[in-house]
Design an enzyme around this catalytic site. Sequence first.
Site, mmCIF file in Angstrom:
data_model
loop_
_atom_site.group_PDB
_atom_site.id
_atom_site.type_symbol
_atom_site.label_atom_id
_atom_site.label_comp_id
_atom_site.label_asym_id
_atom_site.label_seq_id
_atom_site.Cartn_x
_atom_site.Cartn_y
_atom_site.Cartn_z
ATOM 1 N N CYS A 11 0.833 -1.200 0.000
ATOM 2 C CA CYS A 11 0.000 0.000 0.000
ATOM 3 C C CYS A 11 0.872 1.256 0.000
ATOM 4 C CB CYS A 11 -0.936 0.000 1.200
ATOM 5 S SG CYS A 11 -2.053 1.421 1.260
ATOM 6 N N CYS A 40 -6.151 -2.829 7.614
ATOM 7 C CA CYS A 40 -7.440 -2.133 7.513
ATOM 8 C C CYS A 40 -8.534 -2.989 6.908
ATOM 9 C CB CYS A 40 -7.269 -0.836 6.729
ATOM 10 S SG CYS A 40 -6.765 -1.040 5.011
#
Length: 379
Positions: free
Chosen positions: A105, A214
């Site tokens: 990410c 997440c």
Amino acid sequence: MKDNGKKVVVAMSGGVDSSVAAALLKEQGYDVIGIFMQFWFPTGKIYGENRCCSLESFNEAKQVADILDIPLHKLNFGVPFKKIIVDEFLKEYGRGKTPNPCVACNKFIKFDLLLKARTIFDADYLATGHYIRLLAENPKSQILNPKQIQNPKFKIIRAKDKNKDQSYFLYNLGQSQLKHLLFPIGDYEKSEVRELAKKFKLPVHDKKDSQEICFVGESHYDFLKKYLKLKPGKIIDESGKALGEHGGLPLYTLGQRSNIGLSGGPWYVCGFDREKNLLIVTKNQNNSAIYQKEFFCHKINWIGKKPKFPLKCKVQIRYHGRAVNCIILSPCQRGTTAKQSGGGRFLTVKFKKSQRAIMPGQSAVFYNGDEVLGGGVIR
């Protein structure tokens, strides 16, 4: 209000770290613009509750932006995030690897797409709430004018707060990116950041830190069970004796103790027979099969100049792991064939003392003291 003439976009998640980062930059006279990243909308195939880009998080970021009197823009990175991060995470686990989606990410989303989006706002810098420090060869060049010296070089240094340090995730950054980045909280302890949030009267000062990936939530096990096509098989011990049934090899990693589902333990995963779909376990947590003295590493990135080999340094093979002494060899120094070494694309990392539970897909990050030299992916 002082004005240093520089514009910065700040990635704001609604958490205390990014909020304080924005507040510090505003105090230092930057023209601050907040950016809230939306990774995907909860429509179609959903992989889990995305806490870091939820409506609640956006509202918290907006509240902070209003207090600081800065604009907040929402950017939707849903499609690339799902394809590059979530789908690849699942694909790699399905192949028996242990990827770190936070590394991916940061590489492909935060410091690629978001850094490029900086130009939409004609901003000089992108800032985040990461706990790391940058060291420029001319310390003033980053704050005043990166063009005042020719080709300034930057180093990534561990944060002051070693318990919160996030340098492990950022080894893929290069000089062309670093000259546009700011990390305002790297010189603070977490407790100091919370005190600063109180000073700036930010309502997120007591917000809890997120402790999990997440999109995964609290349980890797449940997430993988839900979204992978798993093939159950036998669990055997080292002698080949059948002990039970596993739920699918991607659910297990080397050295794992929990969620094996056997009585009479504790049991530890010590091997895989992927061809026969067998999970191999042991009661000996110090079993030699769980430990390795070396590994191959590929997809290498060096923060600065490529070093000379052999290289003595430290390596960290998981986020919460400890950096340990190693020596990095080039393939020719190891004496491997071109086929064994991937045609010269792979490095060999060797330890004096065997290390526990090294899995393909994990990131290996190299350090010289507190400086990040670079890193790669364990093959």
